[in-house]
Design an enzyme around this catalytic site. Sequence first.
Site, mmCIF file in Angstrom:
data_model
loop_
_atom_site.group_PDB
_atom_site.id
_atom_site.type_symbol
_atom_site.label_atom_id
_atom_site.label_comp_id
_atom_site.label_asym_id
_atom_site.label_seq_id
_atom_site.Cartn_x
_atom_site.Cartn_y
_atom_site.Cartn_z
ATOM 1 N N ASP A 67 46.147 32.528 18.205
ATOM 2 C CA ASP A 67 44.819 32.834 18.212
ATOM 3 C C ASP A 67 44.612 33.883 17.795
ATOM 4 O O ASP A 67 45.541 34.145 17.585
ATOM 5 C CB ASP A 67 46.110 33.650 19.809
ATOM 6 C CG ASP A 67 44.720 34.509 20.891
ATOM 7 O OD1 ASP A 67 43.525 34.543 20.431
ATOM 8 O OD2 ASP A 67 45.107 35.068 22.010
ATOM 9 N N ASP A 68 43.115 34.268 17.633
ATOM 10 C CA ASP A 68 42.175 34.154 16.400
ATOM 11 C C ASP A 68 42.334 34.154 14.679
ATOM 12 O O ASP A 68 42.663 34.628 14.194
ATOM 13 C CB ASP A 68 42.186 35.901 16.342
ATOM 14 C CG ASP A 68 41.523 36.185 17.722
ATOM 15 O OD1 ASP A 68 41.419 35.636 18.314
ATOM 16 O OD2 ASP A 68 41.260 36.945 17.959
ATOM 17 N N CYS A 107 37.705 33.981 22.616
ATOM 18 C CA CYS A 107 38.943 33.154 23.064
ATOM 19 C C CYS A 107 38.952 32.349 24.152
ATOM 20 O O CYS A 107 38.771 31.658 23.904
ATOM 21 C CB CYS A 107 39.692 33.979 24.062
ATOM 22 S SG CYS A 107 40.326 35.725 22.585
ATOM 23 N N LYS A 161 49.357 31.948 26.758
ATOM 24 C CA LYS A 161 47.924 32.834 27.451
ATOM 25 C C LYS A 161 47.084 31.787 28.239
ATOM 26 O O LYS A 161 46.200 30.630 26.968
ATOM 27 C CB LYS A 161 46.869 32.954 25.766
ATOM 28 C CG LYS A 161 45.987 33.637 26.283
ATOM 29 C CD LYS A 161 45.048 34.456 24.965
ATOM 30 C CE LYS A 161 43.437 35.146 24.419
ATOM 31 N NZ LYS A 161 43.752 35.575 23.634
ATOM 32 N N HIS A 163 44.110 32.727 30.220
ATOM 33 C CA HIS A 163 42.552 33.376 29.940
ATOM 34 C C HIS A 163 40.917 32.200 30.177
ATOM 35 O O HIS A 163 40.192 32.372 29.317
ATOM 36 C CB HIS A 163 42.380 34.060 27.995
ATOM 37 C CG HIS A 163 41.519 34.244 28.002
ATOM 38 N ND1 HIS A 163 40.831 35.047 27.056
ATOM 39 C CD2 HIS A 163 40.715 36.055 28.948
ATOM 40 C CE1 HIS A 163 40.451 36.309 26.594
ATOM 41 N NE2 HIS A 163 39.812 36.600 28.061
ATOM 42 N N HIS A 246 47.041 37.403 17.120
ATOM 43 C CA HIS A 246 45.580 38.227 18.444
ATOM 44 C C HIS A 246 46.284 39.673 17.988
ATOM 45 O O HIS A 246 47.368 40.233 18.252
ATOM 46 C CB HIS A 246 45.925 37.745 19.674
ATOM 47 C CG HIS A 246 44.593 38.198 20.019
ATOM 48 N ND1 HIS A 246 44.331 40.070 21.078
ATOM 49 C CD2 HIS A 246 43.265 37.630 20.317
ATOM 50 C CE1 HIS A 246 43.351 39.866 20.660
ATOM 51 N NE2 HIS A 246 42.800 39.040 20.865
ATOM 52 N N ASP A 318 41.250 29.058 19.054
ATOM 53 C CA ASP A 318 40.671 29.326 19.192
ATOM 54 C C ASP A 318 40.044 29.936 19.141
ATOM 55 O O ASP A 318 38.133 30.129 19.563
ATOM 56 C CB ASP A 318 41.143 30.423 20.507
ATOM 57 C CG ASP A 318 41.260 31.307 20.295
ATOM 58 O OD1 ASP A 318 41.313 31.880 18.825
ATOM 59 O OD2 ASP A 318 41.089 32.633 21.030
ATOM 60 N N LYS A 334 35.495 36.297 13.604
ATOM 61 C CA LYS A 334 35.525 36.364 15.139
ATOM 62 C C LYS A 334 33.857 36.921 15.497
ATOM 63 O O LYS A 334 33.799 37.682 15.953
ATOM 64 C CB LYS A 334 37.242 36.727 15.890
ATOM 65 C CG LYS A 334 36.900 36.567 17.137
ATOM 66 C CD LYS A 334 38.047 37.420 17.521
ATOM 67 C CE LYS A 334 38.100 37.669 19.539
ATOM 68 N NZ LYS A 334 39.228 38.138 19.414
#
Length: 474
Positions: A67-68, A107, A161, A163, A246, A318, A334
Amino acid sequence: MSSYENKLSRRAFTGAVGVAAAATAAGLGAAPAQAAGTPSGGPSEREFRASRGRPSRRPNILFILGDDLGWADLSAYGSPHIRTPHLDRLARQGVRFTDAYSGSATCSPTRFSLYTGRYPARTRGGLAEPIADKSVGLEPTHPTLASLLQASGYATALIGKWHAGHLPDYSPTKSGWEEFFGNFGGALEYYSKLGLGGEYDLYEGDAEYKDLRYYTRIITERASEYVSRDHHGRPWLLNLNFTTPHWPWTAEGDTEQSAEIVRRIKAGDRRALWHQDGGSVEKYKEMVEDLDRSVGEVLTALKRSGQEEHTVVVFSSDNGGERFSYNWPLSGNKASLQEGGIRVPNIVRWPARLDGGQVSRVPVFSPDWTATLLEVAGARPHPAYPLDGVSLAGYLLRGERPVERDLFWRVRGERALRRGNWKYYRGKSGRDQLFDLAGDIREQADKAAVEPARLAELRAAWEAVDAGLLPYPA
């Protein structure tokens, strides 16, 4: 032949009993020099090897999403200070993609593109960048990688996650995943499990589950248990979606920092989880290295289960990196359609079919993996929901020439399209730009003025795709 083709080595099982034979992958030339910012060591030059023996079986699928996590945040991708031995080993055992991209720059749109194999803007929920409320989500009627694989006999689970929408209308369990353990929202505090709105956000299925330990540890344990389990002869799909690294920037053991963030959340600070007054390069390093250890634990459990040989493992992120990410030499991060916002680390390993130690410079993005995994699993897309991704199975497993096509992205205020090594980009300035990524990965030498015909061609191609997508709500 395109400039980015390269030779890969594969193991193919035909199902016939006979002696081993070797063949050269037709139409694949040697890869060009490595991209700037990547570690030394060129792609494999081994020839394709076709092995005749017992027939191949449908593989298990383990898709791991960071994530990120930025493109160069792994030591295998050139990070000078972050050490990721487990992911580096995964890369050595499989294929490392240098020119891999997320389906979007944030995301939830990327998750839509991975879950569905389609551009995010094919669905109303994919227009949110990212989803921040309960009004939209992935419609349960829309086919997903999980629902299509489940229909073909796979056990399916999502851990971590999601989302892609909130209860009561949206959930992994409504979209093809038989099991879900994780969080619904875009971020959560790692110990308390409080989300962006102060709500508790850890669920098993569609019911709250109480566990106040560090989140990465919890989902690592759950994933290790899942890959070790007896699935009674069914192949399985596990989407393992970490929230690491994240924000908020809290590593395991940072209980005082956690308590302060929780205090602010409960006091009504809606920006507390953004942690804009916290974090550091060293804290980020600690979190990425924890992600690496966690992936290592899951892969060790997979190996001990005896299923490693016949499990496809894909690792990616992501979107591009955030505040403390190491993105050099890329520009942007991002939320941007510059390379730093969408180029991500991407590794695939399948011991039964792919030789290790290989590097590919073929451009790929998230929806391609949906198409690829459906093909290797023997499942078909729904005819009413055609995929935007292209299967890589022919390239990876059969020595076919990579499909030459455009990679398309759209976010509010920005647009981008990659064709071969050329990238068309319009940022929030509204100015059309053109970059040759083969020699300018940093996107600093704008070729728009000297290549007007090419610019016009790529702009027209972008607009043709855009015309078929849903418009943003006013």
